[in-house]
Design a protein around this motif. Structure first.
Motif, PDB file in Angstrom:
ATOM      1  N   SER A 331       0.919  -1.079   0.088  1.00  0.00           N
ATOM      2  CA  SER A 331      -0.078  -0.086   0.058  1.00  0.00           C
ATOM      3  C   SER A 331       0.913   1.159  -0.007  1.00  0.00           C
ATOM      4  O   SER A 331       2.024   1.341   0.614  1.00  0.00           O
ATOM      5  N   GLY A 332       0.333   2.367  -0.802  1.00  0.00           N
ATOM      6  CA  GLY A 332       1.282   3.624  -0.838  1.00  0.00           C
ATOM      7  C   GLY A 332       1.204   4.207   0.529  1.00  0.00           C
ATOM      8  O   GLY A 332       2.271   4.619   0.955  1.00  0.00           O
ATOM      9  N   LYS A 333       0.010   4.461   0.982  1.00  0.00           N
ATOM     10  CA  LYS A 333      -0.195   5.252   2.492  1.00  0.00           C
ATOM     11  C   LYS A 333       0.068   4.188   3.604  1.00  0.00           C
ATOM     12  O   LYS A 333      -0.831   3.208   3.291  1.00  0.00           O
ATOM     13  N   PRO A 334       0.401   4.821   4.642  1.00  0.00           N
ATOM     14  CA  PRO A 334       0.543   4.016   5.791  1.00  0.00           C
ATOM     15  C   PRO A 334      -1.008   3.635   6.371  1.00  0.00           C
ATOM     16  O   PRO A 334      -1.455   2.472   6.844  1.00  0.00           O
ATOM     17  N   GLU A 335      -1.973   4.492   6.250  1.00  0.00           N
ATOM     18  CA  GLU A 335      -3.313   4.175   6.700  1.00  0.00           C
ATOM     19  C   GLU A 335      -3.937   3.214   5.827  1.00  0.00           C
ATOM     20  O   GLU A 335      -4.986   2.705   6.249  1.00  0.00           O
ATOM     21  N   ALA A 336      -3.551   2.882   4.649  1.00  0.00           N
ATOM     22  CA  ALA A 336      -4.254   1.782   3.714  1.00  0.00           C
ATOM     23  C   ALA A 336      -3.486   0.511   3.775  1.00  0.00           C
ATOM     24  O   ALA A 336      -4.052  -0.578   3.379  1.00  0.00           O
ATOM     25  N   ALA A 337      -2.531   0.171   4.719  1.00  0.00           N
ATOM     26  CA  ALA A 337      -1.830  -0.842   4.967  1.00  0.00           C
ATOM     27  C   ALA A 337      -2.789  -1.893   5.581  1.00  0.00           C
ATOM     28  O   ALA A 337      -3.367  -1.518   6.744  1.00  0.00           O
ATOM     29  N   THR A 338      -2.876  -3.187   5.313  1.00  0.00           N
ATOM     30  CA  THR A 338      -3.577  -4.042   5.817  1.00  0.00           C
ATOM     31  C   THR A 338      -3.460  -4.311   7.279  1.00  0.00           C
ATOM     32  O   THR A 338      -2.440  -4.134   7.996  1.00  0.00           O
ATOM     33  N   ARG A 339      -4.721  -4.477   8.208  1.00  0.00           N
ATOM     34  CA  ARG A 339      -4.581  -4.688   9.688  1.00  0.00           C
ATOM     35  C   ARG A 339      -4.874  -6.161   9.813  1.00  0.00           C
ATOM     36  O   ARG A 339      -5.154  -6.664  10.941  1.00  0.00           O
ATOM     37  N   GLY A 340      -4.872  -6.936   8.639  1.00  0.00           N
ATOM     38  CA  GLY A 340      -4.883  -8.343   8.854  1.00  0.00           C
ATOM     39  C   GLY A 340      -3.610  -8.949   9.474  1.00  0.00           C
ATOM     40  O   GLY A 340      -2.631  -8.322   9.649  1.00  0.00           O
ATOM     41  N   TYR A 341      -3.578 -10.512   9.436  1.00  0.00           N
ATOM     42  CA  TYR A 341      -2.467 -10.820  10.022  1.00  0.00           C
ATOM     43  C   TYR A 341      -2.237 -12.101   9.157  1.00  0.00           C
ATOM     44  O   TYR A 341      -2.798 -12.523   8.478  1.00  0.00           O
ATOM     45  N   ARG A 342      -0.802 -12.376   9.304  1.00  0.00           N
ATOM     46  CA  ARG A 342      -0.476 -13.636   8.973  1.00  0.00           C
ATOM     47  C   ARG A 342       0.567 -14.366   9.853  1.00  0.00           C
ATOM     48  O   ARG A 342       1.051 -14.055  10.473  1.00  0.00           O
ATOM     49  N   LEU A 343       0.324 -15.917   9.793  1.00  0.00           N
ATOM     50  CA  LEU A 343       0.924 -16.794  10.289  1.00  0.00           C
ATOM     51  C   LEU A 343       1.975 -17.632   9.691  1.00  0.00           C
ATOM     52  O   LEU A 343       1.493 -18.013   8.879  1.00  0.00           O
ATOM     53  N   GLU A 344       3.157 -17.437  10.084  1.00  0.00           N
ATOM     54  CA  GLU A 344       4.235 -18.342   9.449  1.00  0.00           C
ATOM     55  C   GLU A 344       4.845 -19.135  10.081  1.00  0.00           C
ATOM     56  O   GLU A 344       5.560 -19.176  11.257  1.00  0.00           O
ATOM     57  N   LEU A 345       4.757 -20.644   9.630  1.00  0.00           N
ATOM     58  CA  LEU A 345       5.393 -21.686  10.533  1.00  0.00           C
ATOM     59  C   LEU A 345       6.620 -21.794   9.965  1.00  0.00           C
ATOM     60  O   LEU A 345       6.890 -22.249   8.685  1.00  0.00           O
ATOM     61  N   ASP A 346       7.803 -21.884  10.639  1.00  0.00           N
ATOM     62  CA  ASP A 346       9.140 -21.910  10.285  1.00  0.00           C
ATOM     63  C   ASP A 346       9.848 -23.368  10.842  1.00  0.00           C
ATOM     64  O   ASP A 346       9.824 -23.415  12.187  1.00  0.00           O
TER      65      ASP A 346
END
Length: 502
Positions: A331-346
């Motif tokens: 996203s170009g603007k900070p306020e447009a960045a997603t508030r979703g989450y991601r889980l990454e299994l390492d």
């Protein structure tokens, strides 16, 4: 026997005492998993106590087409209210239509979706109002007319974190604050965790699986685990200001600004108004995050577009800022960045797992925790049961979700020496747990030294014994917001007492 071999091997170590880490620790402990929770500072010391203090779907996320996130968040609102009705309260928000900004049809459509896509049951629906005749119009500048009144909820964010940690501990989790993880090493079938205490002492822990819930420091912790990589994170600073009360009613406001951003003005701690938030890309250290002079001026200017009574930075009695660890979605603007989450299994084949948490928001913490535990289920054979946290009350929340007023009446009747403001504060902080530390007291002196504004020795001892408080900042800014009220002499007296008794 060496100190390392003497350390028991826990099923799960959760690193990070913010809302995601404490939510995961609670969920796991409730399923029979042996849990270790490590936090380098105080619980909720970072981002999790620096939110706008809302349990909300995120109305503005609809225009960024984050429909799944909004639906998930809306579904969580009443679940969280039901399990913590002392620290979560329904609130009505007033959204004025502002000529030249988002058109009225867009506001109506967004609020229609907001009312119908999340399983709203108890919260009232949106209604159109006329600010020329409604009480919400009285504190505003002249010229506002059509507006919409919709529902969301308010939360004491830091106490939500602490209550999740408390419930985790009550279910067997071992909680360590001011314990900074310095190194993570895979050793056979488990992780070796080296940590440094606040006093410099080194401790060793072991666990079969690790969750990296370090928030903005998630990548730094990965480096300490020797697992660096190309992961895209965006650190966005959100700042807030608190000013003397700008309006007398209990409604909150959702305001638009000409640059496309929005901000809230929320009744706060009876005598104040909370205004925020900003969205700025954050660079630099994470230890001392503060609102900049530019952000404070921006929020004052925004408020002055709407309220008849102007404010300046000199009116700000407190400001705070937190860094949100967002998934970088380009996203170009900070306020447009997603508030979703991601889980990454390492995990390499045959090696103990490391689950990394990227992003998230306070409203979806419980759902995130359940998903995280689900990802770890194959590695935690002693885990029993399914998702249980949606209905189990948090500490002090075992009363009806609409029963806070009745609980306050009971508290006032049992402890008539408490003034109304103190009864209100204690009920909203502790719920039914208030009786555990107020006990059989029949007069104020039975609660010990009074540090001011109803904060007594009995309450401070409870915070130390049951809530991991150690410093006056823990007590005055995270376990309560009495830092807004105590003067310097009162804080110094509390510090002196803590030195002798803490």
């Amino acid at each position: 026997m060496s100190e390392e071999s003497a350390a028991p091997i826990r099923d799960l170590a959760v690193i990070g005492g913010g809302i995601n880490g404490c939510g995961i620790a609670r969920d796991a402990a409730g399923r029979g998993v042996s849990v270790l929770l490590l936090e380098q500072g105080d619980l909720a010391q970072g981002t999790s106590s620096a939110s706008t203090k809302l349990i909300h779907g995120g109305l503005r996320y609809l225009e960024h087409r984050e429909f799944a996130l909004v639906r998930e968040s809306l579904a969580e609102r009443e679940r969280l209210w039901a399990i913590a009705p002392h620290i979560i309260h329904p609130m009505r928000f007033v959204l004025p239509w502002t000529r030249g900004l988002r058109p009225r049809w867009m506001l109506r459509l967004g609020l229609f979706l907001y009312d119908h896509m999340g399983g709203r049951r108890t919260l009232p629906a949106t209604q159109a109002i006329d600010l020329r005749r409604h009480c919400a119009g009285a504190p505003l500048r002249a010229g506002f007319g059509p507006a919409y009144c919709y529902s969301d909820a308010w939360v004491d964010d830091a106490r939500l974190v602490m209550l999740n940690a408390r419930d985790a501990a009550d279910r067997g989790a071992s909680v360590h604050v001011r314990t900074r993880v310095t190194q993570l090493t895979r050793t056979g079938d488990h992780w070796r965790i080296e940590a440094r205490q606040h006093d410099g002492a080194v401790s060793l822990f072991r666990a079969r699986a690790v969750v990296n819930a370090a928030g903005p420091a998630v990548l730094d912790l990965l480096a300490r685990a020797h697992r660096p990589g190309e992961r895209a994170m965006r650190l966005v600073r959100g700042s807030h200001i608190v000013v003397p009360r700008l309006f007398d009613h209990g409604l909150a406001y959702f305001f638009q600004l000409p640059d496309g951003r929005i901000f809230f003005a929320i009744p706060y701690e009876r005598d104040f108004t909370l205004i925020g938030t900003t969205d700025c890309d954050h660079e630099g250290e994470l230890d001392q995050v503060a609102a900049s002079a530019e952000e404070i001026a921006y929020l004052c200017d925004g408020a002055n577009r709407y309220f008849a009574r102007s404010i300046t930075p000199a009116d700000v009695v407190w400001s705070y800022a937190g860094v949100r660890p967002l998934v970088d979605d380009g996203s170009g603007k900070p306020e447009a960045a997603t508030r979703g989450y991601r889980l990454e299994l390492d995990r390499d084949e045959g090696q103990p797992p490391l689950l990394n948490i990227f992003g998230g928001k306070i409203t979806t913490y419980r759902h995130l925790a359940a998903e995280a535990i689900g990802r770890l289920r194959p590695f935690l054979p002693r885990m029993a049961g399914g998702d249980w946290t949606a209905t189990a009350p948090l500490s002090g929340g075992d009363f009806p979700m609409t029963g806070l007023t009745a609980l306050m009446r009971r508290l006032a009747a049992d402890y008539p020496f408490l003034d109304a403001a103190t009864v209100d504060r204690i009920a909203r902080a502790y719920g039914t747990q208030a009786w555990t530390w107020l006990g059989s007291a029949r007069h104020a002196e039975a609660l010990g030294e009074d540090f001011g504004h109803g904060l007594t020795e009995a309450e401070v001892r409870h915070m130390i014994r049951r809530e991991w408080a150690q410093t006056s900042a823990d007590i005055l800014w995270r376990r309560s917001k009495l830092g807004l009220r105590l003067n310097r002499a009162q804080v110094a007296r509390l510090d002196t007492w803590l030195e002798g008794n803490g």
